[in-house]
Design an enzyme around this catalytic site. Structure first.
Site: not given
Length: 613
Positions: A305, A334, A352, A354, A356, A439, A485
């Site tokens: 992000c 992580r 991911q 991912d 945004h 979410k 997200h």
RNA sequence: GCCGGUAUAGCUCAGCUGGUAGAGCACCUGAUUUGUAAUCAGGCGGUCGUCGGUUCGAAUCCGACUGCCGGCUCCA
């Protein structure tokens, strides 16, 4: 409690009863039914091992054969405490040691609430019930494994032995359950992934770090291509960002040091390290000064992000530019606890799918719906239809959330509205939202019945504020955008792991690392085999030829085991006629067809991402 | 991270109460030229996870460490 849960919970009592017959000093905590059975937590000097199961099960069978009635009894709190002191709770008789866990449980029962006992035979337990009428109501049972668990699930509490078992109304259902577990074991992505050579985890590379082998890499590339195409249709822009970024970036985002314990430690510049060493700075000192922000360094990114935020902020934005949708297959790192790592589904480095979205408040509802549609399309393409949708909302009584309550209300309503358009059941869970916004998660069930959180869509009011993002509105004033997200797969690693189990390694043609294998019946047609491979390869089909001197039967067996969707048998007959004899891995021998007819067919199956039945 | 289990050839596994390792598959070589789930023969391959201890002697017994497995805790 359902009927089955009642049977299982009753069986937990029988388990405790049996253990007490063997080890009268055993102390019990809780024994609830769970998804696939039940457990009872026991504190006992003797280490119960699977070798003890036979002995325990024998006692359990005897108790069940006695058809002991379950009797409910309401008692006062004082009576309950007195019984606990005498060790009678979860006991067969008064004992020298008090029933310490049961006494603790009594203190947790709210005043005014009824306290009940259940007795069967000599066994008495503090329990809210319900139970089957008598122990013979437990049709069939089996102890399955023993593990350890913290009392009350708290790491600071003592560890107890947790004995797991399962029970059903009938022996047939019990057998069916174990057959299903066996099937699940066969599909385990760690086993299948190794057999098919899809990925490798190497200790010298590191725990929880996936090496994608050539075959797995093909699948990953296909999935990325699939997602990329869907993104293009929905007006996303794809970006690339680095794997590390300055600590200050993550200080601004709030990820560092707030989540420091689940990140790889920061990288400190060499010059800084040398200077600190000269000053005699200790490790603890270094850690503190990094946390305090006195020393800069770099962090392996735990999230994409902040990088996307910086791309958004890199130029002035007008309301006419919004929504800005930035997508990336972004690899993040992580520090998961070592005991949590599991094959591809729980790892320390993952990618991911991912994106945004930077949107105006008015656009939020429509964009949320678009995100959900994308997740639905993705899951549908893999025929992963056994999923539920969970909306996580804020706890209205808590003040840990950032952002204007009116915005929250709007965002939560937008989540509900968007979820309602999906046509699948969804649940709302208060207090489960992230501190920065509500979410929507897609929870997919795999063959083991385990649930995996895959796709996720989250609203974020926090990061735009922290990074001071703005766009110029129609009124000429600066406004703060809302961020969304979303990740339809969650992570490519986890999704691949779940896919392997979902398809048991028998992937649809478009995903299969090897789509067709040419099997010449003898070396006489080797040249024809090579020419067919060349032609298919030229048309973008992943084909190989098995030119080994094995007999046809052996070549077919190998291709079946390696889960190649199409086996193409050729011999002098096919060569003379310009044909191919098709054998589908799933449907068997399909006979001879013209070469071009088959190539067109497999091309269309790949293009349409057809799911083989 | 915690508790328990476990670690033998590339893979799946055997090796009883201690006497320095074995099978099948895979791989390599040769023969066979094959028609819808395993052709035959020969060969290569392991300091038994690592380190230390007990013992005349350790794959085997003990300890530590590491990985893996089953749970627990955790997953912004």
């Amino acid at each position: 409690m359902t009927e089955l849960e009642t049977i299982r919970h009753s069986c937990a009592h029988v388990l405790a009863n049996a253990i007490l017959r063997i080890w009268p000093e055993a102390q019990f905590a809780a024994g609830p039914p769970v998804d696939n059975g039940f457990y009872y937590d026991v504190d006992l000097g003797h280490r119960i091992s699977p070798e003890d199961f036979e002995k325990i099960e024998k006692e359990m069978a005897a108790i069940i054969a006695e058809a002991q009635p379950f009797q409910r009894e309401v008692i006062t709190r004082d009576e309950a405490l007195a019984m606990g002191e005498r060790g009678e709770l979860a006991g067969l008789s008064p004992r020298p040691q008090s029933s310490k866990f049961k006494l603790d449980i009594i203190t947790r029962i709210p005043t005014g609430e009824e306290i009940t006992l259940y007795r069967n035979g000599a066994f008495t337990d503090l329990c809210a019930g319900p139970h089957v009428a008598d122990t013979s109501g437990i049709g069939a049972f089996k102890l399955t494994h023993v593990a350890s668990a913290f009392y009350q699930g708290d790491e600071k509490n003592p560890q107890l032995q947790r004995i797991y078992g399962t029970a059903f109304a009938s022996a047939e259902e019990l057998e069916k359950h174990f057959a299903l577990l066996e099937e699940a074991r066969k599909r385990d992505h760690r086993k299948v992934g190794k057999e098919l050579g899809l990925f490798h985890i190497d200790d010298s590379v590191g725990q929880g770090l996936i090496l994608w082998t050539p075959k797995g890499a093909i699948m990953r590339q296909e999935m990325q291509n699939f997602i990329s195409r869907e993104l293009a249709k929905q007006g996303y822009s794809q970006v690339f960002t680095p794997h590390i970024g300055r600590l200050d970036l993550f200080r601004t985002s709030g990820h560092f040091p707030y989540y420091a314990e689940s990140q790889f430690p920061p990288l400190i510049e060499r010059d800084t390290m040398e200077k600190l060493a000269d000053e005699g700075c200790s490790c603890a000192d270094l850690g503190n000064r990094v946390s305090a922000g006195e020393i800069d360094g770099y962090l392996l990114k735990p999230m994409n992000c902040p990088m996307h935020v910086k791309i958004f902020a890199s130029q002035p934005r007008s309301y006419r530019d919004l929504p800005v949708r930035l997508a990336e297959f972004g690899t993040v790192y992580r520090w998961e606890q070592s005991g949590e790592l599991n094959g591809m589904t729980r790892v320390r480095g993952f990618t991911q799918d991912d994106a945004h979205l930077f949107v105006t408040e008015e656009q939020m509802a429509g964009e949320l719906k678009g995100c959900l549609d994308l997740v639905k399309t993705v899951l549908g393409t893999f025929r992963m239809t056994d999923y539920r949708v969970r909306i996580s909302l804020r706890d209205p009584s808590s003040d840990k959330y950032v952002g204007d309550p009116a915005n929250w209300d709007r965002a939560e309503q937008a989540c509900r509205d968007a979820a309602a358009t999906l046509g699948v059941p969804f649940t709302e869970e208060e207090g489960e939202a992230a501190f920065y916004g509500p979410k929507i998660d897609f929870v997919v069930k795999d063959v083991l019945g385990r649930e995996w959180q895959l796709g996720t869509v989250q609203v974020d009011f926090n990061l735009p504020v922290r990074f001071g993002l703005s766009y110029t509105g129609a009124d000429g004033k600066a406004h703060v955008p809302v961020m969304i997200h979303r990740a339809p797969f969650g992570s490519l690693e986890r999704f691949t792991g779940v896919l392997i189990e979902h398809f048991a390694g028998d992937f649809p043609v478009w995903l299969a690392p090897e789509q067709a294998r040419i099997l010449p019946v003898s070396e006489k047609v080797a040249d024809y085999a090579r020419s067919v491979v060349a032609e298919m390869t030229a048309r973008g089909i992943r084909a190989t030829a098995d030119l080994s001197p094995e007999k046809l039967g052996a070549k077919i067996r190998l291709a079946q085991v390696e889960k190649v969707p199409y086996m193409i048998v050729i011999g002098p007959k096919e060569e003379a006629a310009g044909q191919l004899s098709i054998r589908s891995r799933q449907r068997g021998d399909e006979g001879a067809v013209a070469k071009d007819e088959f190539i067109q067919r497999i091309e269309s199956e790949i293009r349409d991402r057809t799911l083989t039945v």
